[in-house]
Enzyme design. Structure first.
Site, PDB file in Angstrom:
ATOM      1  N   LYS A 188      -7.621 -18.950  26.791  1.00 57.06           N
ATOM      2  CA  LYS A 188      -7.400 -17.936  27.816  1.00 57.06           C
ATOM      3  C   LYS A 188      -6.750 -18.538  29.061  1.00 57.06           C
ATOM      4  O   LYS A 188      -6.614 -19.759  29.175  1.00 57.06           O
ATOM      5  CB  LYS A 188      -8.728 -17.269  28.145  1.00 57.06           C
ATOM      6  CG  LYS A 188      -9.308 -16.489  26.960  1.00 57.06           C
ATOM      7  CD  LYS A 188     -10.632 -15.839  27.324  1.00 57.06           C
ATOM      8  CE  LYS A 188     -11.193 -15.022  26.185  1.00 57.06           C
ATOM      9  NZ  LYS A 188     -12.479 -14.382  26.560  1.00 57.06           N
ATOM     10  N   TYR A 226      -8.328  -5.871  22.783  1.00 60.70           N
ATOM     11  CA  TYR A 226      -9.643  -5.548  23.342  1.00 60.70           C
ATOM     12  C   TYR A 226      -9.922  -4.051  23.313  1.00 60.70           C
ATOM     13  O   TYR A 226     -10.666  -3.544  24.164  1.00 60.70           O
ATOM     14  CB  TYR A 226      -9.745  -6.085  24.778  1.00 60.70           C
ATOM     15  CG  TYR A 226      -9.787  -7.588  24.849  1.00 60.70           C
ATOM     16  CD1 TYR A 226     -10.947  -8.291  24.512  1.00 60.70           C
ATOM     17  CD2 TYR A 226      -8.666  -8.315  25.249  1.00 60.70           C
ATOM     18  CE1 TYR A 226     -10.982  -9.678  24.568  1.00 60.70           C
ATOM     19  CE2 TYR A 226      -8.706  -9.703  25.317  1.00 60.70           C
ATOM     20  CZ  TYR A 226      -9.858 -10.375  24.972  1.00 60.70           C
ATOM     21  OH  TYR A 226      -9.904 -11.753  25.032  1.00 60.70           O
ATOM     22  N   ASN A 281     -14.247 -17.236  30.587  1.00 59.92           N
ATOM     23  CA  ASN A 281     -14.981 -18.038  29.607  1.00 59.92           C
ATOM     24  C   ASN A 281     -14.094 -18.851  28.666  1.00 59.92           C
ATOM     25  O   ASN A 281     -14.482 -19.166  27.554  1.00 59.92           O
ATOM     26  CB  ASN A 281     -15.996 -17.180  28.858  1.00 59.92           C
ATOM     27  CG  ASN A 281     -15.364 -16.168  27.928  1.00 59.92           C
ATOM     28  OD1 ASN A 281     -14.154 -16.055  27.837  1.00 59.92           O
ATOM     29  ND2 ASN A 281     -16.195 -15.427  27.226  1.00 59.92           N
ATOM     30  N   HIS A 328     -11.330 -17.477  23.144  1.00 59.58           N
ATOM     31  CA  HIS A 328     -11.703 -16.398  22.226  1.00 59.58           C
ATOM     32  C   HIS A 328     -11.589 -16.956  20.815  1.00 59.58           C
ATOM     33  O   HIS A 328     -10.662 -17.715  20.515  1.00 59.58           O
ATOM     34  CB  HIS A 328     -10.759 -15.198  22.357  1.00 59.58           C
ATOM     35  CG  HIS A 328     -10.837 -14.263  21.194  1.00 59.58           C
ATOM     36  ND1 HIS A 328     -11.796 -13.285  21.111  1.00 59.58           N
ATOM     37  CD2 HIS A 328     -10.105 -14.196  20.053  1.00 59.58           C
ATOM     38  CE1 HIS A 328     -11.640 -12.637  19.960  1.00 59.58           C
ATOM     39  NE2 HIS A 328     -10.632 -13.173  19.302  1.00 59.58           N
ATOM     40  N   GLU A 384      -6.543 -10.188  13.631  1.00 61.54           N
ATOM     41  CA  GLU A 384      -6.116 -10.886  14.843  1.00 61.54           C
ATOM     42  C   GLU A 384      -4.965 -11.844  14.572  1.00 61.54           C
ATOM     43  O   GLU A 384      -4.040 -11.955  15.390  1.00 61.54           O
ATOM     44  CB  GLU A 384      -7.301 -11.608  15.481  1.00 61.54           C
ATOM     45  CG  GLU A 384      -8.314 -10.652  16.060  1.00 61.54           C
ATOM     46  CD  GLU A 384      -9.505 -11.324  16.706  1.00 61.54           C
ATOM     47  OE1 GLU A 384     -10.236 -10.634  17.435  1.00 61.54           O
ATOM     48  OE2 GLU A 384      -9.718 -12.547  16.492  1.00 61.54           O
TER      49      GLU A 384
END
Length: 146
Positions: free
Chosen positions: A9, A49, A112, A115, A126
Protein backbone atom coordinates in the site's frame (compact mmCIF):
# COMPACT_ATOMS: atom_id res chain seq x y z
CA UNK A 1 0.50 -24.72 -6.64
CA UNK A 2 -1.41 -21.77 -5.15
CA UNK A 3 -1.15 -18.20 -6.36
CA UNK A 4 -1.98 -15.04 -4.44
CA UNK A 5 -2.05 -11.27 -4.75
CA UNK A 6 -0.27 -8.88 -2.42
CA UNK A 7 -0.58 -5.10 -2.57
CA UNK A 8 2.09 -3.00 -0.95
CA UNK A 9 0.00 0.00 0.00
CA UNK A 10 0.99 3.68 -0.29
CA UNK A 11 2.62 3.81 3.14
CA UNK A 12 4.87 0.83 2.27
CA UNK A 13 6.00 2.64 -0.88
CA UNK A 14 6.43 6.00 0.87
CA UNK A 15 8.49 4.42 3.68
CA UNK A 16 10.77 2.65 1.15
CA UNK A 17 9.80 -0.80 2.47
CA UNK A 18 9.29 -2.52 -0.90
CA UNK A 19 12.59 -4.42 -0.84
CA UNK A 20 12.37 -5.44 2.81
CA UNK A 21 8.85 -6.82 2.38
CA UNK A 22 9.65 -8.59 -0.89
CA UNK A 23 12.71 -10.16 0.75
CA UNK A 24 10.53 -11.72 3.46
CA UNK A 25 8.41 -13.48 0.84
CA UNK A 26 11.41 -14.66 -1.16
CA UNK A 27 13.20 -15.90 1.96
CA UNK A 28 10.10 -17.92 2.83
CA UNK A 29 10.49 -19.64 -0.55
CA UNK A 30 7.62 -18.04 -2.44
CA UNK A 31 8.13 -17.49 -6.16
CA UNK A 32 7.50 -14.01 -7.59
CA UNK A 33 5.44 -14.52 -10.76
CA UNK A 34 4.34 -10.90 -11.26
CA UNK A 35 5.43 -7.50 -9.99
CA UNK A 36 4.50 -3.93 -10.91
CA UNK A 37 4.23 -0.44 -9.50
CA UNK A 38 1.04 1.37 -10.37
CA UNK A 39 -1.25 4.20 -9.38
CA UNK A 40 -4.70 2.97 -8.36
CA UNK A 41 -7.60 4.83 -9.95
CA UNK A 42 -10.77 5.58 -8.02
CA UNK A 43 -12.54 3.01 -10.21
CA UNK A 44 -10.02 0.31 -9.30
CA UNK A 45 -10.32 1.16 -5.59
CA UNK A 46 -14.12 0.95 -5.89
CA UNK A 47 -13.86 -2.46 -7.55
CA UNK A 48 -11.25 -3.86 -5.18
CA UNK A 49 -12.94 -2.64 -2.01
CA UNK A 50 -16.57 -2.93 -3.18
CA UNK A 51 -17.47 -4.86 -0.01
CA UNK A 52 -16.58 -1.76 2.04
CA UNK A 53 -18.25 0.90 -0.12
CA UNK A 54 -21.20 1.33 2.26
CA UNK A 55 -18.95 1.85 5.29
CA UNK A 56 -18.46 5.38 6.65
CA UNK A 57 -14.66 5.00 6.45
CA UNK A 58 -14.64 4.08 2.73
CA UNK A 59 -13.80 7.66 1.56
CA UNK A 60 -10.66 7.47 3.73
CA UNK A 61 -9.69 4.15 2.12
CA UNK A 62 -10.15 5.64 -1.34
CA UNK A 63 -8.10 8.71 -0.46
CA UNK A 64 -5.35 6.56 1.09
CA UNK A 65 -5.13 4.04 -1.76
CA UNK A 66 -4.94 6.78 -4.42
CA UNK A 67 -2.48 8.98 -2.49
CA UNK A 68 0.66 7.32 -3.84
CA UNK A 69 1.67 4.43 -6.10
CA UNK A 70 1.26 0.90 -4.84
CA UNK A 71 3.15 -2.27 -5.74
CA UNK A 72 1.12 -5.24 -6.95
CA UNK A 73 2.82 -8.57 -6.40
CA UNK A 74 1.80 -12.05 -7.53
CA UNK A 75 3.33 -14.97 -5.63
CA UNK A 76 3.19 -18.72 -6.10
CA UNK A 77 3.92 -21.52 -3.66
CA UNK A 78 2.57 -24.32 -1.54
CA UNK A 79 -0.16 -22.91 0.73
CA UNK A 80 1.06 -19.43 -0.23
CA UNK A 81 -2.22 -17.75 0.79
CA UNK A 82 -2.05 -18.99 4.37
CA UNK A 83 1.70 -18.44 4.60
CA UNK A 84 1.55 -14.88 3.27
CA UNK A 85 -1.28 -13.97 5.64
CA UNK A 86 0.79 -15.28 8.56
CA UNK A 87 3.78 -13.20 7.42
CA UNK A 88 1.55 -10.12 7.11
CA UNK A 89 0.08 -10.42 10.61
CA UNK A 90 -3.30 -9.24 11.85
CA UNK A 91 -5.08 -6.54 9.84
CA UNK A 92 -4.96 -4.28 12.87
CA UNK A 93 -1.25 -3.61 13.51
CA UNK A 94 -1.97 -3.26 17.25
CA UNK A 95 -2.84 -6.99 17.17
CA UNK A 96 -0.06 -8.04 14.79
CA UNK A 97 2.80 -9.87 16.42
CA UNK A 98 6.43 -8.77 16.30
CA UNK A 99 8.20 -10.23 13.30
CA UNK A 100 5.14 -9.85 11.08
CA UNK A 101 5.07 -7.22 8.36
CA UNK A 102 2.29 -5.21 10.01
CA UNK A 103 3.70 -5.76 13.48
CA UNK A 104 7.07 -4.40 12.40
CA UNK A 105 6.11 -1.63 9.99
CA UNK A 106 2.45 -0.51 10.22
CA UNK A 107 1.26 2.41 12.36
CA UNK A 108 -2.48 1.80 12.59
CA UNK A 109 -5.39 0.03 10.94
CA UNK A 110 -5.88 2.93 8.51
CA UNK A 111 -2.26 2.69 7.32
CA UNK A 112 -1.56 -1.02 7.56
CA UNK A 113 1.11 -1.39 4.85
CA UNK A 114 -0.14 -4.46 2.97
CA UNK A 115 -3.08 -6.36 1.47
CA UNK A 116 -3.14 -10.09 0.77
CA UNK A 117 -5.82 -12.33 -0.70
CA UNK A 118 -7.76 -14.31 1.90
CA UNK A 119 -8.78 -17.38 -0.16
CA UNK A 120 -8.10 -19.14 -3.46
CA UNK A 121 -11.34 -17.75 -4.92
CA UNK A 122 -10.47 -14.20 -3.86
CA UNK A 123 -6.89 -14.58 -5.09
CA UNK A 124 -8.06 -15.64 -8.54
CA UNK A 125 -10.36 -12.60 -8.84
CA UNK A 126 -7.78 -10.19 -7.44
CA UNK A 127 -4.95 -11.46 -9.62
CA UNK A 128 -7.15 -10.97 -12.70
CA UNK A 129 -7.98 -7.45 -11.50
CA UNK A 130 -4.34 -6.37 -11.21
CA UNK A 131 -2.50 -8.53 -13.77
CA UNK A 132 -3.12 -9.48 -17.39
CA UNK A 133 -2.34 -13.15 -18.06
CA UNK A 134 0.78 -12.17 -20.03
CA UNK A 135 2.08 -10.29 -16.96
CA UNK A 136 2.28 -13.51 -14.90
CA UNK A 137 5.32 -15.68 -15.54
CA UNK A 138 6.16 -19.37 -15.24
CA UNK A 139 9.88 -20.03 -14.89
CA UNK A 140 12.37 -22.18 -13.03
CA UNK A 141 13.46 -20.77 -9.71
CA UNK A 142 16.62 -22.34 -8.31
CA UNK A 143 15.91 -21.34 -4.70
CA UNK A 144 12.20 -22.08 -4.93
CA UNK A 145 10.96 -24.59 -2.38
CA UNK A 146 7.64 -26.20 -3.12
Amino acid sequence: MQKTLILLKPDAVQKSLIGQILTRFEQKGYKVIGLKMMQMSEELVNEHYDFLMDKPFFPNIKSYMTSSPIVALALEGTEVIKGVRMLCGATNPAEAGPGTIRGDFAKNIDNNIIHSSDSEETAEKELARFFKSEELFDYSCLLYTS
